[in-house]
Design a protein around this motif. Sequence first.
Motif, short mmCIF file in Angstrom:
data_model
loop_
_atom_site.label_atom_id
_atom_site.label_comp_id
_atom_site.label_asym_id
_atom_site.label_seq_id
_atom_site.Cartn_x
_atom_site.Cartn_y
_atom_site.Cartn_z
N LEU A 245 0.84 -1.20 0.00
CA LEU A 245 0.00 0.00 0.00
C LEU A 245 0.87 1.24 0.00
N THR A 246 0.33 2.32 -0.53
CA THR A 246 0.98 3.61 -0.40
C THR A 246 0.56 4.25 0.92
N ARG A 248 -0.84 7.07 1.24
CA ARG A 248 -2.19 7.62 1.05
C ARG A 248 -3.25 6.54 1.26
N GLN A 249 -3.01 5.35 0.73
CA GLN A 249 -3.97 4.26 0.91
C GLN A 249 -4.07 3.85 2.38
N ARG A 252 -6.28 6.17 4.27
CA ARG A 252 -7.70 5.86 4.04
C ARG A 252 -8.14 4.70 4.91
N MET A 299 1.65 -1.70 -5.34
CA MET A 299 0.55 -1.13 -4.59
C MET A 299 -0.74 -1.81 -5.00
N HIS A 301 -4.51 -2.22 -6.08
CA HIS A 301 -5.42 -1.40 -6.89
C HIS A 301 -6.51 -0.84 -5.99
N GLU A 302 -6.88 0.41 -6.26
CA GLU A 302 -7.85 1.11 -5.44
C GLU A 302 -9.19 0.38 -5.34
N ASP A 303 -9.55 -0.34 -6.40
CA ASP A 303 -10.85 -1.02 -6.41
C ASP A 303 -10.93 -2.12 -5.35
N HIS A 304 -9.79 -2.55 -4.80
CA HIS A 304 -9.80 -3.65 -3.82
C HIS A 304 -9.55 -3.16 -2.40
N LEU A 305 -9.56 -1.85 -2.20
CA LEU A 305 -9.37 -1.35 -0.84
C LEU A 305 -10.58 -1.62 0.05
N ASP A 306 -11.76 -1.77 -0.53
CA ASP A 306 -12.95 -2.02 0.28
C ASP A 306 -12.77 -3.26 1.15
#
Length: 349
Positions: A245-246, A248-249, A252, A299, A301-306
């Motif tokens: 993760l970054t 920023r992630q 979040r 990193m 993908h943003e779509d899998h942060l949920d």
Amino acid sequence: MAFARDFDIQIGKRPTGPTNSMADIDGLSFGHVTLSDGAIQTGVTVVHPAPDSVFENKCVAACHVINGFGKSIGLMQLEELGQLESPIVLTNTLSVGTASTALVKHMLAGHPSIGETTGTVNPVVMECNDGAYLNDIRGLHVSQDHVQQALDQHAPQLVQGAVGAGTGMSCYGLKGGIGSASRLVDVGPRGFTLAATTLCNMGRLPDLMVNGRPVGAEIMTLQEEEAQAAELGSIIILLATDAPLTARQLKRICKRATAGLARTGTQFGSGSGDVVLGFSTAGRLPHDAPALPVLTMEMLHEDHLDDLFSATIEAVEEAILNALFASKTTKGKHDRVRKSLADWWMKLK
């Protein structure tokens, strides 16, 4: 030592790691020094983020301040650079300076370059106030030697309850302390772990919820005591993951810890210091720039942060409950007593 699941309390649906604690993250280790003698109810807890030097190879990190009534050290630089470069020390509010000095000495001993051929070090020390009820905090009983003893430990398992920094903490008018929980997350063909460790010293008894059940209100009817007027405690929430993760992630993800905390009933009172620090053990950042100073990192993908968001919420909620169940009933200064939630549980059946 009992945990929430020993009382048939299961938070969420995601699977846990083997120990259901932060020890499920490979490479992490832990240390406690517990000071428990009459009016002295305090201590130190250490989380080592890596088996090697976290100064030479830093962890990506972030923090989120839910309510800023706190005295933590090191969060400003961590937030600016997105890096964690020291072990994390937890202790009581008035021992932050002592712990910081001891941690700096520890880092200097292991890294002769600090302050000579390279910059200084950013020590991370976080706190809650155990002096409001059980501990003689004015006595300044935590010494640099105590902090060094905790730093010297590298236990692969995390002991929970009224130990280390959690020795004198109160939570929802009951005995608080150290709690932890973990969750497994599958992202495509790869699996990751996210874990929470909480130093719990917050909440009002009438507000306590256990998996949606108003347990605090039930206890109030049994003990017929006046409710605490205001929420004056604190909580430190540490999140660790092996997912790439970054910063920023990670920030979040840290924000989602608020939902897990809220599910246990806290109101984030004006006098409460509620802070989240998260770090990843993937994609370590070298202290010294390579000859070609361009780093390539993975990193998610943003779509899998949920998936990590929901894992965080579940892990934080269960970590808080584990602190309440694992912490034994404790007598402290002025013969005050904080009862363990485990001691109340059978009376509530």
